[in-house]
Design an enzyme around this catalytic site. Structure first.
Site, PDB file in Angstrom:
ATOM      1  CD  GLU A   1      -1.730  -2.347   1.697  1.00 38.88           C
ATOM      2  OE1 GLU A   1      -0.528  -2.598   1.966  1.00 38.88           O
ATOM      3  OE2 GLU A   1      -2.644  -3.172   1.898  1.00 38.88           O
TER       4      GLU A   1
ATOM      5  CG  MET B   1      23.023  10.605   1.851  1.00 41.40           C
ATOM      6  SD  MET B   1      24.283  11.639   1.068  1.00 41.40           S
ATOM      7  CE  MET B   1      23.343  12.387  -0.257  1.00 41.40           C
TER       8      MET B   1
ATOM      9  CE  LYS C   1     -17.681  -5.781   4.776  1.00 43.18           C
ATOM     10  NZ  LYS C   1     -17.149  -7.105   5.128  1.00 43.18           N
TER      11      LYS C   1
ATOM     12  CG  PHE D   1      -9.841  -9.187  11.875  1.00 39.92           C
ATOM     13  CD1 PHE D   1      -8.571  -9.628  12.249  1.00 39.92           C
ATOM     14  CD2 PHE D   1     -10.173  -9.191  10.535  1.00 39.92           C
ATOM     15  CE1 PHE D   1      -7.669 -10.072  11.296  1.00 39.92           C
ATOM     16  CE2 PHE D   1      -9.278  -9.642   9.579  1.00 39.92           C
ATOM     17  CZ  PHE D   1      -8.021 -10.088   9.958  1.00 39.92           C
ATOM     18  CD  GLN D   2      -7.330  -7.032   8.239  1.00 32.73           C
ATOM     19  OE1 GLN D   2      -8.183  -6.764   7.412  1.00 32.73           O
ATOM     20  NE2 GLN D   2      -6.171  -7.563   7.917  1.00 32.73           N
TER      21      GLN D   2
HETATM   22  C1  LIG Z   1      19.134  13.485   0.650  1.00 38.17           C
HETATM   23  C2  LIG Z   1      18.456  14.806   0.449  1.00 38.17           C
HETATM   24  C3  LIG Z   1      19.209  15.947   0.172  1.00 38.17           C
HETATM   25  C4  LIG Z   1      18.604  17.161  -0.101  1.00 38.17           C
HETATM   26  N1  LIG Z   1      19.381  18.220  -0.464  1.00 38.17           N
HETATM   27  C5  LIG Z   1      18.797  19.333  -0.938  1.00 38.17           C
HETATM   28  C6  LIG Z   1      19.560  20.388  -1.529  1.00 38.17           C
HETATM   29  O1  LIG Z   1      20.787  20.333  -1.628  1.00 38.17           O
HETATM   30  N2  LIG Z   1      18.903  21.457  -2.024  1.00 38.17           N
HETATM   31  C7  LIG Z   1      17.541  21.562  -1.981  1.00 38.17           C
HETATM   32  O2  LIG Z   1      16.984  22.535  -2.494  1.00 38.17           O
HETATM   33  N3  LIG Z   1      16.802  20.610  -1.405  1.00 38.17           N
HETATM   34  C8  LIG Z   1      17.391  19.489  -0.905  1.00 38.17           C
HETATM   35  N4  LIG Z   1      16.598  18.489  -0.402  1.00 38.17           N
HETATM   36  C9  LIG Z   1      15.142  18.686  -0.370  1.00 38.17           C
HETATM   37  C10 LIG Z   1      14.710  19.546   0.810  1.00 38.17           C
HETATM   38  O3  LIG Z   1      14.646  18.724   1.945  1.00 38.17           O
HETATM   39  C11 LIG Z   1      13.322  20.206   0.584  1.00 38.17           C
HETATM   40  O4  LIG Z   1      12.383  19.208   0.286  1.00 38.17           O
HETATM   41  C12 LIG Z   1      13.285  21.197  -0.552  1.00 38.17           C
HETATM   42  O5  LIG Z   1      14.381  22.075  -0.488  1.00 38.17           O
HETATM   43  C13 LIG Z   1      11.983  21.995  -0.494  1.00 38.17           C
HETATM   44  O6  LIG Z   1      11.740  22.618  -1.701  1.00 38.17           O
HETATM   45  P1  LIG Z   1      10.904  23.958  -1.817  1.00 38.17           P
HETATM   46  O7  LIG Z   1      11.448  24.991  -0.891  1.00 38.17           O
HETATM   47  O8  LIG Z   1      10.841  24.263  -3.254  1.00 38.17           O
HETATM   48  O9  LIG Z   1       9.481  23.637  -1.216  1.00 38.17           O
HETATM   49  P2  LIG Z   1       8.321  22.554  -1.549  1.00 38.17           P
HETATM   50  O10 LIG Z   1       8.397  21.472  -0.546  1.00 38.17           O
HETATM   51  O11 LIG Z   1       8.329  22.209  -2.971  1.00 38.17           O
HETATM   52  O12 LIG Z   1       7.090  23.440  -1.162  1.00 38.17           O
HETATM   53  C14 LIG Z   1       6.415  24.231  -2.079  1.00 38.17           C
HETATM   54  C15 LIG Z   1       6.164  25.624  -1.520  1.00 38.17           C
HETATM   55  O13 LIG Z   1       5.421  26.323  -2.510  1.00 38.17           O
HETATM   56  C16 LIG Z   1       4.184  26.741  -1.979  1.00 38.17           C
HETATM   57  N5  LIG Z   1       3.185  26.609  -3.021  1.00 38.17           N
HETATM   58  C17 LIG Z   1       2.515  25.512  -3.419  1.00 38.17           C
HETATM   59  N6  LIG Z   1       1.663  25.801  -4.407  1.00 38.17           N
HETATM   60  C18 LIG Z   1       1.804  27.126  -4.659  1.00 38.17           C
HETATM   61  C19 LIG Z   1       1.201  28.021  -5.579  1.00 38.17           C
HETATM   62  N7  LIG Z   1       0.254  27.616  -6.437  1.00 38.17           N
HETATM   63  N8  LIG Z   1       1.598  29.307  -5.567  1.00 38.17           N
HETATM   64  C20 LIG Z   1       2.547  29.741  -4.682  1.00 38.17           C
HETATM   65  N9  LIG Z   1       3.141  28.940  -3.785  1.00 38.17           N
HETATM   66  C21 LIG Z   1       2.777  27.639  -3.786  1.00 38.17           C
HETATM   67  C22 LIG Z   1       3.925  25.882  -0.784  1.00 38.17           C
HETATM   68  O14 LIG Z   1       3.084  26.541   0.132  1.00 38.17           O
HETATM   69  C23 LIG Z   1       5.331  25.631  -0.250  1.00 38.17           C
HETATM   70  O15 LIG Z   1       5.747  26.673   0.590  1.00 38.17           O
HETATM   71  C24 LIG Z   1      17.192  17.263  -0.069  1.00 38.17           C
HETATM   72  C25 LIG Z   1      16.440  16.150   0.229  1.00 38.17           C
HETATM   73  C26 LIG Z   1      17.040  14.927   0.490  1.00 38.17           C
HETATM   74  C27 LIG Z   1      16.180  13.746   0.758  1.00 38.17           C
HETATM   75  C1  LIG Z   2      12.701   4.749   4.533  1.00 37.42           C
HETATM   76  C2  LIG Z   2      14.019   5.353   4.807  1.00 37.42           C
HETATM   77  N1  LIG Z   2      14.850   4.773   5.695  1.00 37.42           N
HETATM   78  C3  LIG Z   2      16.075   5.293   5.933  1.00 37.42           C
HETATM   79  C4  LIG Z   2      16.478   6.442   5.294  1.00 37.42           C
HETATM   80  C5  LIG Z   2      17.848   7.049   5.600  1.00 37.42           C
HETATM   81  N2  LIG Z   2      18.685   7.050   4.399  1.00 37.42           N
HETATM   82  C6  LIG Z   2      18.853   8.145   3.636  1.00 37.42           C
HETATM   83  S1  LIG Z   2      19.812   7.886   2.308  1.00 37.42           S
HETATM   84  C7  LIG Z   2      20.077   6.289   2.760  1.00 37.42           C
HETATM   85  C8  LIG Z   2      20.950   5.380   1.936  1.00 37.42           C
HETATM   86  C9  LIG Z   2      20.328   5.026   0.646  1.00 37.42           C
HETATM   87  O1  LIG Z   2      21.092   4.019   0.059  1.00 37.42           O
HETATM   88  P1  LIG Z   2      20.833   3.571  -1.427  1.00 37.42           P
HETATM   89  O2  LIG Z   2      19.374   3.374  -1.664  1.00 37.42           O
HETATM   90  O3  LIG Z   2      21.709   2.447  -1.764  1.00 37.42           O
HETATM   91  O4  LIG Z   2      21.224   4.874  -2.276  1.00 37.42           O
HETATM   92  P2  LIG Z   2      22.645   5.611  -2.408  1.00 37.42           P
HETATM   93  O5  LIG Z   2      22.749   6.594  -1.297  1.00 37.42           O
HETATM   94  O6  LIG Z   2      23.706   4.574  -2.322  1.00 37.42           O
HETATM   95  O7  LIG Z   2      22.551   6.272  -3.726  1.00 37.42           O
HETATM   96  C10 LIG Z   2      19.394   5.984   3.935  1.00 37.42           C
HETATM   97  C11 LIG Z   2      19.434   4.679   4.609  1.00 37.42           C
HETATM   98  C12 LIG Z   2      15.571   7.018   4.395  1.00 37.42           C
HETATM   99  N3  LIG Z   2      15.853   8.158   3.745  1.00 37.42           N
HETATM  100  N4  LIG Z   2      14.364   6.452   4.144  1.00 37.42           N
END
Ligand SMILES: Cc1cc2nc3c(=O)[nH]c(=O)nc-3n(C[C@H](O)[C@H](O)[C@H](O)COP(=O)(O)OP(=O)(O)OC[C@H]3O[C@@H](n4cnc5c(N)ncnc54)[C@H](O)[C@@H]3O)c2cc1C
Ligand SMILES: Cc1ncc(C[n+]2csc(CCOP(=O)(O)OP(=O)(O)O)c2C)c(N)n1
Lengths: 186, 577
Positions: free
Chosen positions: B50, B481, B162, B112-113
């Site tokens: 899911e 990572m 349900k 259940f569930q």
């Molecule tokens: C491993 C990892 C590394 C990351 N590293 C980076 C990084 O280096 N750089 C980076 O940027 N991010 C990175 N992120 C992602 C980061 O965590 C955020 O998710 C991201 O920066 C958020 O993007 P955003 O500010 O565009 O907001 P979003 O989450 O895209 O939010 C959208 C915003 O726009 C607004 N909005 C929505 N619809 C409208 C509309 N119609 N008009 C006006 N406003 C609207 C919402 O209210 C909200 O404030 C990383 C994520 C991971 C998992």
């Molecule tokens: C569900 C979940 N569990 C744990 C993490 C923490 N986490 C972030 S990156 C990462 C490693 C991911 O490894 P892999 O899928 O092999 O990708 P790679 O970083 O090697 O590209 C983990 C465990 C996560 N982001 N999401």
């Protein structure tokens, strides 16, 4: 510091859970929360007192307002809103010679004696939370105190439809926030 | 008027909302719904877990901008959905989730569930419903779609008991929406805010447009490009903002943030005016907040008033839909251009030049190899084939960041990444949803070898429904990572991150699913393998063995200031000009 928030919410299952959730998921402790119906049976009013840092107060009001079934949220903390609380206070083990003094204190605080027995009184008092605190402090001198309090209810002094701070503004202007409550109405 | 049971009313209501496909998984309580689906023309795709139904619904929604739909049974079905719901909430993606609930007579008795789905998903959704009366059902579905898709989009869950699914009533379809007193949208900006914004913009000498997911959800990409052109302002974007400006544009810089480009991070750190549009000043973007862009004034445009002043104080806040707000601002800029544009033009031109110099000095770079496949080389090669036009969905980890750095997107809605929640296991199911939504587009999913194993069950869905998704595994044999952080901040103590790259054998695994799978190890073989994958009419699994220990750079260490990037393993910390 305690924030005083007044809300108008849709009267439906889950409304309380959602509002409380916004507070608890941010780690704020709720000091008191009252909910009751309004003149419009489809709406409830809520008054919340919670310990919220000053710089987070506007954000919190906005986050509560964002809830789909919150119709209006008002921050009354710095307004001159009417704030009242009801307390029921039971004072027992009162020495016979002290009984009349208790009745006197009650009178000073405009508390009503609602139940009397040879060893105890039950008082009903309404007032600001500070007044109730003061009465309770005082009664400790006369015997053992038990109490139950309603939590604060609050009402802005002006009619709700005349509250300033127009819809959806990013932030109230400095003058607005000094003189009037912060309102997010939708 | 026709006599119908709740299950049929549900399906007819979904059809009325224009739902094209439901990703779901049945169970005891939802059997009546599946009974209706048995001979209904609403398409249902049976996923294998899911959580992935919610990810696939997101894949559909991210690719089209329409509301995606997923469905699960009570109890474990509903709890399995929740990661996908929170993920949609964090990234503001519109989906509607339908769950079954035990009959009302059993609610609260540990039936259940039974699970308190309404309570559990309160914090996982934009809004949720528990339907206990068949007469409410159709209206609730209508509201759910409206709330999910309007304003700041997000997930909405409808939990249906349900007995409601089985009850019958004379049903009359209506598409009138009851007024929602607590949910009114502010789409048009106030003129006063627009005027303030325009003054702010003309005053800027060193502007930086910081564009994000809100541009994509508002379809405001043309408007933001126009704004950038009117001001001559460089544009940086978040992970969520990919596709908001064609990368060939002279004002385009790159992604910013923890793994953003040097020039993008320097641009926002040294600018005097940040123009944030549809962004939420996330900590992965700002780094240490108190040292983020210290000299800059901030103009922040967002549809959600909560975002204004949430993390960074805005000097000017504009609440409204990004498309409408930018259109209004652009119009006013054009009207005032004649007298205003010359004032700071010289300074802005010099600034633009400086940003582009940074860009030229420090593009994304890596040590190439002709022995091993460098992960960055993999992404460059995918980029060569995708040409900025293909849909690319990614999982979470190092590959996600390299993909974000090296793959280009000429238009919005091509890039899908679980960004706010960072949920591993997102890549394949979202790719599946995207391919179902856009059957004529080339769709790649890219996963790490860790995340691939999390979404492995969905390979069965891809195959079973013949969804020609091109699944790529960037295989470094690590939870890459996490290993990178252990390398940099925990003395290389690689604790519990070894994914033992020897197994599973991907071609054999693919064969067991009845599809083609290939493993490549040498750079020289990579292009041919990708070409083979694209030429194959059906789904394909491409396992790319890459350099094991490679780190993603630039990197802003968590809690560091944005201009203190680590540029590469040997190079010292950069401190700017
Ligand atoms: C491993 C990892 C590394 C990351 N590293 C980076 C990084 O280096 N750089 C980076 O940027 N991010 C990175 N992120 C992602 C980061 O965590 C955020 O998710 C991201 O920066 C958020 O993007 P955003 O500010 O565009 O907001 P979003 O989450 O895209 O939010 C959208 C915003 O726009 C607004 N909005 C929505 N619809 C409208 C509309 N119609 N008009 C006006 N406003 C609207 C919402 O209210 C909200 O404030 C990383 C994520 C991971 C998992
Ligand atoms: C569900 C979940 N569990 C744990 C993490 C923490 N986490 C972030 S990156 C990462 C490693 C991911 O490894 P892999 O899928 O092999 O990708 P790679 O970083 O090697 O590209 C983990 C465990 C996560 N982001 N999401």
């Amino acid at each position: 510091m305690n924030q005083l928030i007044s809300l108008l919410v849709e009267n439906e299952a889950g409304a309380l859970m959602r509002v409380a959730g916004v507070l608890t998921s941010r780690g704020y402790n709720i000091e008191s929360l009252t909910v009751a119906k309004t003149l419009d049976p489809t709406l409830s009013s809520m008054t919340i007192v919670a310990d919220v840092a000053e710089e987070s107060r506007v954000l919190l009001i906005k986050q509560i307002t964002r809830l789909v079934n919150v119709v209006k949220a008002v921050d009354l903390t710095e307004s001159n809103a009417v704030q009242r609380e009801l307390a029921l206070i039971k004072i027992s083990s009162v020495k016979p010679e002290m009984r009349s003094s208790v009745a006197k204190e009650a009178e000073i605080f405009r508390a009503r004696i609602v139940d009397v027995a040879p060893t105890h009184y039950t008082l009903e008092v309404t007032g600001s939370p500070e007044k109730i605190d003061a009465l309770i402090d005082l009664l400790h001198h006369y015997g053992d105190v038990e109490m139950t309090r309603s939590g604060s209810m609050a009402m802005a002094r002006m009619p709700a439809n005349r509250l300033p701070y127009p819809m959806f503004r990013a932030e109230p202007s400095a003058e607005e926030s000094q003189t009037t409550p912060v309102v997010e109405s939708k | 008027m026709a006599l119908m049971n709740g299950a049929r009313i549900l399906i007819e209501s979904l059809a009325r909302e224009g739902a094209e496909v439901v990703f779901g998984y049945p169970g005891g309580v939802t059997i009546p719904v599946y009974d209706v689906l048995y001979d209904h023309n609403l398409r249902h795709i049976l996923v294998r877990h899911e959580e992935n139904a919610a990810f696939a619904a997101q894949g559909f929604a991210r690719a089209t901008g329409k509301v995606g739909v997923c469905m699960a049974t009570s109890g474990p079905g509903a709890t399995n959905l929740t990661t996908g719901l929170v993920d949609a909430l964090m990234d503001s993606i519109p989906i509607v989730a339908i769950t079954g609930q035990v009959p009302q007579s059993l609610i609260g008795r540990d039936a259940f569930q039974e699970a308190d789905t309404f309570g559990i998903t309160r914090a996982a959704t934009k809004h949720n419903y528990l339907v206990k009366n068949i007469e409410d059902l159709s209206q609730v579905i209508h509201e759910a779609f409206y709330i999910a898709g309007s304003g700041r989009p997000g997930p909405v869950l409808v939990d249906i008991t349900k007995d409601v699914l089985l009850a019958k009533t004379n049903f009359h379809m209506s598409d009138k929406l009851k007024p929602l007193r607590g949910y009114e949208l502010k789409l048009d900006p106030d003129q006063a805010e627009v005027d303030e914004a325009v003054d702010f913009l003309w005053e800027a000498e060193r502007p930086c447009i910081y564009a994000g997911g809100g541009i994509i959800s508002a379809a405001a990409h043309e408007e933001v490009v126009k704004l950038s052109e009117l001001l001559g302002a460089p544009l940086v974007h978040t992970v969520m903002g990919h596709g908001c400006m064609p990368p060939e544009h002279p004002n385009y810089v790159s992604m910013l943030g923890m793994h953003g480009g040097y020039a993008a991070n320097m641009c926002i750190s040294r600018c005097d005016s940040i123009i944030g549009v549809g962004v939420r000043f996330d900590d992965r973007v700002t780094g240490r907040l108190d040292r983020f862009a210290p000299e800059a004034r901030v103009l922040h445009i967002d549809i959600d008033p909560v975002e204004i002043n949430k993390n960074r104080r805005a000097d000017v806040g504009v609440v409204g839909d990004a498309k409408r707000a930018l259109a209004a601002i652009n119009k006013r800029l054009e009207e005032t251009q004649a007298q205003k544009s010359t004032e700071n033009m010289k300074a802005r031109t010099a600034w633009h030049g400086k940003v582009m110099d940074w860009q030229a000095e420090h593009p994304y770079s890596y040590e190439p190899s002709d022995v091993e496949i460098k992960p960055q080389y993999l992404m460059e090669t995918i980029n060569k084939f995708s040409k900025g036009e293909a849909i690319v969905t990614v999982d979470v980890g190092q590959h996600q960041m390299w993909a974000a750095q090296y793959i280009k997107f000429n238009s919005p809605r091509l890039w899908q990444s679980s960004s706010g929640l960072g949920s591993m296991g997102f890549g394949i199911p979202s790719g599946m949803g995207a391919k179902v939504a856009c059957p004529d587009k080339l769709v790649f999913s890219i996963s790490g070898d860790g995340g691939f194993m999390m979404s492995l069950p969905e390979v069965a869905t891809v195959v079973g429904n013949n969804i020609p998704l091109k699944m790529i595994i960037m295989n470094n044999g690590w939870l890459g990572m996490v290993r990178q952080w252990q390398d940099l901040f925990f003395d290389k103590r690689y604790s519990e991150v070894d994914m033992q790259p020897g197994f599973p054998d991907i071609p054999m695994l693919a064969a067991s699913f009845g599809i083609k799978g290939v493993t490549v190890r040498k750079p020289a073989d990579l292009e041919a393998a990708i070409q083979e994958m694209i030429d194959e009419p059906g789904p394909f699994l491409l396992n790319v063995m890459v350099t094991r220990e490679e780190n993603v750079y630039p990197m802003v260490p968590a809690g560091g200031a944005l201009d203190e990037m680590i540029l590469g393993s040997q190079k010292p910390v950069a401190t700017g000009d």
